[in-house]
Design an enzyme around this catalytic site. Structure first.
Site, PDB file in Angstrom:
ATOM      1  N   ASP A  18       0.874  -1.178   0.000  1.00  0.00           N
ATOM      2  CA  ASP A  18       0.000   0.000   0.000  1.00  0.00           C
ATOM      3  C   ASP A  18       0.907   1.223   0.000  1.00  0.00           C
ATOM      4  OD1 ASP A  18      -2.395   1.600   0.290  1.00  0.00           O
ATOM      5  OD2 ASP A  18      -1.906   1.855   2.403  1.00  0.00           O
ATOM      6  N   SER A  19       0.309   2.397  -0.181  1.00  0.00           N
ATOM      7  CA  SER A  19       1.092   3.635  -0.105  1.00  0.00           C
ATOM      8  C   SER A  19       1.598   3.896   1.316  1.00  0.00           C
ATOM      9  CB  SER A  19       0.223   4.813  -0.543  1.00  0.00           C
ATOM     10  OG  SER A  19      -0.870   4.954   0.353  1.00  0.00           O
ATOM     11  N   CYS A  81      -4.538  -1.567  -1.799  1.00  0.00           N
ATOM     12  CA  CYS A  81      -4.721  -0.144  -2.050  1.00  0.00           C
ATOM     13  C   CYS A  81      -5.711  -0.019  -3.198  1.00  0.00           C
ATOM     14  CB  CYS A  81      -3.365   0.452  -2.435  1.00  0.00           C
ATOM     15  SG  CYS A  81      -3.443   2.156  -2.980  1.00  0.00           S
ATOM     16  N   GLU A 160      -2.368   8.806   8.226  1.00  0.00           N
ATOM     17  CA  GLU A 160      -0.951   8.420   8.363  1.00  0.00           C
ATOM     18  C   GLU A 160      -0.292   9.167   9.522  1.00  0.00           C
ATOM     19  OE1 GLU A 160       1.413   6.547   6.339  1.00  0.00           O
ATOM     20  OE2 GLU A 160      -0.309   5.626   5.352  1.00  0.00           O
ATOM     21  N   CYS A 191     -11.074   3.221   0.316  1.00  0.00           N
ATOM     22  CA  CYS A 191      -9.629   3.430   0.525  1.00  0.00           C
ATOM     23  C   CYS A 191      -9.271   2.632   1.761  1.00  0.00           C
ATOM     24  CB  CYS A 191      -9.329   4.913   0.736  1.00  0.00           C
ATOM     25  SG  CYS A 191      -7.648   5.255   1.326  1.00  0.00           S
ATOM     26  N   HIS A 193      -7.171   3.010   3.993  1.00  0.00           N
ATOM     27  CA  HIS A 193      -6.914   3.785   5.212  1.00  0.00           C
ATOM     28  C   HIS A 193      -8.199   4.012   6.025  1.00  0.00           C
ATOM     29  CE1 HIS A 193      -3.109   4.794   3.235  1.00  0.00           C
ATOM     30  NE2 HIS A 193      -2.689   5.354   4.355  1.00  0.00           N
TER      31      HIS A 193
HETATM   32  N1  DGL Z   1      -4.802   3.297   0.904  1.00  0.00           N
HETATM   33  C1  DGL Z   1      -4.864   3.674  -0.460  1.00  0.00           C
HETATM   34  C2  DGL Z   1      -6.175   3.346  -1.123  1.00  0.00           C
HETATM   35  O1  DGL Z   1      -6.785   2.356  -0.749  1.00  0.00           O
HETATM   36  C3  DGL Z   1      -4.167   4.928  -0.909  1.00  0.00           C
HETATM   37  C4  DGL Z   1      -4.341   6.176  -0.154  1.00  0.00           C
HETATM   38  C5  DGL Z   1      -3.386   7.224  -0.686  1.00  0.00           C
HETATM   39  O2  DGL Z   1      -2.172   6.969  -0.652  1.00  0.00           O
HETATM   40  O3  DGL Z   1      -3.852   8.272  -1.187  1.00  0.00           O
HETATM   41  O4  DGL Z   1      -6.594   3.998  -2.031  1.00  0.00           O
END
Ligand code: DGL
Length: 279
Positions: A18-19, A81, A160, A191, A193
């Site tokens: 993931d990012s 992600c 984050e 997302c 996150h």
């Molecule tokens: N967690 C990621 C997603 O599911 C990326 C969030 C990001 O880096 O902008 O899209």
């Protein structure tokens, strides 16, 4: 039939990227669903967030991280992600033919199926919502619904930074407003996150609104790709951290602390890797 075969003494090894820390919501579900497996996780924190990046950047990062995971000997890669899945998973499947991938996409299908009113919301990054793959998902599964799309720039980065924090609360006030105005009865968290703030979203939308998170479905799909048996799923265990190796393109101590706070009290092994793309 599963996509991977194991002899009985071999421990299945799952790669995840993931990012940043968002994919930990997927890792959490995988730890429960696949108690026989071990995991390598990469957080591309040096390049986060992905949500506002150009597709070619996301392609390059996805290939780099996937190669790192296959170099660790993983049997499959979970693209944990939504942004990377919607923009890069087709390209990854072409770049690594014969290697299994599991993607994570906004839960439009379960959200549309669960909605009684036909008014569905989705919170996701701008990149995910702008992707052709997302639009195809809506056409395929929710053409009969009114879908309120809420791009949430800045929310993944705010998460984050650590929870709880005032910026997350302020952003959620803004991003939940159009969902309330549209009177949606179901919201897909698009997302990885966002499950870490699902309770805060629910508090703003009220108890009648159902929140859809696909982490458990992704974990079940991964278990099936690996050909692993279904076992009773418990809560977190003391061996969770021992089954995981975490990598980051930024600061190892920061990822250790974030994982500790998001997933629990274990001591997590974290290693910094180069953020530089191999050519
Ligand atoms: N967690 C990621 C997603 O599911 C990326 C969030 C990001 O880096 O902008 O899209």
């Amino acid at each position: 039939m599963s996509d991977v075969c194991f002899s009985s003494d071999r421990v299945p090894h799952v790669g995840i990227f993931d990012s940043g820390v968002g994919g930990l919501s997927i890792l959490r579900a995988l730890l429960r669903a696949c108690p026989q497996a071990r995991f390598s996780y990469v957080a591309d924190t040096a390049y986060a967030p992905y949500g506002q990046r150009a597709p070619q950047d996301i392609h390059a990062r996805s290939v780099h991280l996937t190669q790192h995971l296959f170099d660790q000997g993983v049997d499959c890669v979970v693209v944990a992600c939504n942004t990377a899945t919607t923009q890069a998973i087709d390209m990854l499947r072409q770049a690594f033919p014969h290697r299994p991938f599991v993607g994570v996409e906004p839960g439009i299908k379960p959200a549309a199926a669960a909605s009684r009113s036909g008014r569905v919301g989705v919170m996701a990054t701008p990149g995910t919502l702008a992707s052709a793959r997302f639009e195809a998902l809506v056409q395929r599964h929710a053409a009969h619904c009114a879908v309120t799309r809420v791009p949430c720039p800045g929310l993944a980065s705010a998460i984050e930074a650590g929870l709880p924090n005032a910026e997350v609360e302020a952003l959620l006030d803004v991003f939940c407003q159009p969902l309330r105005a549209a009177q949606v009865d179901t919201v897909a968290l698009g997302c990885t996150h966002y499950p870490f703030v699902a309770d805060r979203v629910a508090a703003r939308l009220g108890p009648a609104v159902r929140i859809v998170d696909t982490a458990e479905a992704v974990a079940r799909r991964t278990r099936s790709v690996l050909g692993l048996p279904v076992t009773a799923e418990g809560g977190p265990t003391s061996t969770d951290a021992q089954r995981c190796m975490l990598f980051t393109t930024a600061d190892a101590a920061a990822l250790r602390q974030q994982t500790h706070s998001l997933l629990g009290a274990d001591v997590w092994s974290v290693q910094k890797i180069s953020e530089v793309l191999a050519h």
